[in-house]
Design a protein around this motif. Structure first.
Motif, PDB file in Angstrom:
ATOM      1  N   UNK A 114     -44.432 -34.979   7.668  1.00 41.23           N
ATOM      2  CA  UNK A 114     -45.442 -34.414   8.573  1.00 41.23           C
ATOM      3  C   UNK A 114     -45.752 -32.958   8.248  1.00 41.23           C
ATOM      4  N   UNK A 115     -44.970 -32.336   7.395  1.00 41.20           N
ATOM      5  CA  UNK A 115     -45.255 -30.944   7.025  1.00 41.20           C
ATOM      6  C   UNK A 115     -46.613 -30.814   6.348  1.00 41.20           C
ATOM      7  N   UNK A 116     -47.146 -31.921   5.860  1.00 44.93           N
ATOM      8  CA  UNK A 116     -48.435 -31.888   5.159  1.00 44.93           C
ATOM      9  C   UNK A 116     -49.633 -32.097   6.077  1.00 44.93           C
ATOM     10  N   UNK A 117     -49.415 -32.198   7.363  1.00 43.47           N
ATOM     11  CA  UNK A 117     -50.503 -32.480   8.299  1.00 43.47           C
ATOM     12  C   UNK A 117     -51.631 -31.456   8.213  1.00 43.47           C
ATOM     13  N   UNK A 118     -51.312 -30.212   8.017  1.00 48.16           N
ATOM     14  CA  UNK A 118     -52.329 -29.166   7.957  1.00 48.16           C
ATOM     15  C   UNK A 118     -53.210 -29.214   6.717  1.00 48.16           C
ATOM     16  N   UNK A 119     -52.813 -30.002   5.722  1.00 43.25           N
ATOM     17  CA  UNK A 119     -53.570 -30.088   4.469  1.00 43.25           C
ATOM     18  C   UNK A 119     -54.987 -30.606   4.717  1.00 43.25           C
ATOM     19  N   UNK A 120     -55.165 -31.472   5.717  1.00 44.34           N
ATOM     20  CA  UNK A 120     -56.502 -32.039   5.952  1.00 44.34           C
ATOM     21  C   UNK A 120     -57.535 -30.969   6.285  1.00 44.34           C
ATOM     22  N   UNK A 121     -57.086 -29.796   6.694  1.00 38.53           N
ATOM     23  CA  UNK A 121     -58.005 -28.692   6.975  1.00 38.53           C
ATOM     24  C   UNK A 121     -58.567 -28.077   5.692  1.00 38.53           C
ATOM     25  N   UNK A 122     -57.982 -28.437   4.549  1.00 35.39           N
ATOM     26  CA  UNK A 122     -58.387 -27.898   3.254  1.00 35.39           C
ATOM     27  C   UNK A 122     -58.682 -29.055   2.302  1.00 35.39           C
ATOM     28  N   UNK A 123     -59.894 -29.593   2.353  1.00 36.60           N
ATOM     29  CA  UNK A 123     -60.216 -30.800   1.588  1.00 36.60           C
ATOM     30  C   UNK A 123     -59.872 -30.724   0.101  1.00 36.60           C
ATOM     31  N   UNK A 124     -59.986 -29.570  -0.501  1.00 35.90           N
ATOM     32  CA  UNK A 124     -59.651 -29.438  -1.914  1.00 35.90           C
ATOM     33  C   UNK A 124     -58.159 -29.701  -2.144  1.00 35.90           C
ATOM     34  N   UNK A 125     -57.324 -29.368  -1.175  1.00 30.98           N
ATOM     35  CA  UNK A 125     -55.877 -29.529  -1.291  1.00 30.98           C
ATOM     36  C   UNK A 125     -55.413 -30.959  -1.002  1.00 30.98           C
ATOM     37  N   UNK A 126     -56.265 -31.758  -0.384  1.00 33.22           N
ATOM     38  CA  UNK A 126     -55.897 -33.149  -0.094  1.00 33.22           C
ATOM     39  C   UNK A 126     -55.567 -33.875  -1.392  1.00 33.22           C
ATOM     40  N   UNK A 127     -56.370 -33.666  -2.425  1.00 29.65           N
ATOM     41  CA  UNK A 127     -56.109 -34.314  -3.709  1.00 29.65           C
ATOM     42  C   UNK A 127     -54.776 -33.877  -4.286  1.00 29.65           C
ATOM     43  N   UNK A 128     -54.393 -32.636  -4.059  1.00 34.44           N
ATOM     44  CA  UNK A 128     -53.092 -32.144  -4.526  1.00 34.44           C
ATOM     45  C   UNK A 128     -51.959 -32.890  -3.834  1.00 34.44           C
TER      46      UNK A 128
END
Length: 143
Positions: A114-128
């Motif tokens: 769940x630490x990655x939940x905030x990634x959705x706020x940065x669409x470019x980072x979702x692929x990472x």
């Protein structure tokens, strides 16, 4: 930044600095390669899957940003020792977490992921965050 966000960031940085299950897996029964040409993330995922469908060993290797490396590290910890059908459920929940609003049931499946939940706020980072998971998905398809 909230204390929780700070803890999440620290966990991601820790797994980037000292990733778990990082390296090549000699004699892997399954493997797949994932590349994100936009940012240069480039990883291999290696699996040893037993005849009963349990992932006995998982490792990943390659280069990439802190998010992709931490995602790979935490992924390996989350799936090792689990049956493929359970792993696919975790993978689906992770992808839901970083791309949409994940339900409470979804969150329960993920634990520390769940630490990655905030990634959705940065669409470019979702692929990472999802690169190693897509490589895992591809490796499992070869079973």
């Amino acid at each position: 930044m909230s204390r929780l966000e700070q803890l999440y960031q620290e966990m991601i940085l820790s797994h980037n600095k000292s990733p778990k299950n990082f390296g090549q897996l000699s004699g892997a029964s399954h493997c797949s390669h994932g590349v994100n040409p936009l940012c240069g993330d480039d990883y291999w995922v290696y699996l040893n899957i037993a005849d009963d469908g349990v992932i006995q060993k998982v490792m990943f290797d390659g280069v990439g940003c802190a998010i992709s490396k931490a995602s790979g590290s935490l992924m390996t910890m989350a799936i090792e020792g689990k049956k493929i059908e359970d792993v696919l459920g975790i993978k689906d929940a992770f992808l839901e977490l970083v791309t949409t609003d994940c339900s409470e049931e979804c969150r329960k499946k993920l634990g520390s992921l769940r630490v990655f939940e905030g990634v959705q706020q940065f669409p470019v980072r979702v692929k990472c965050a999802t690169l190693v998971w897509r490589a895992l998905e591809d490796a499992i398809k070869t079973t």
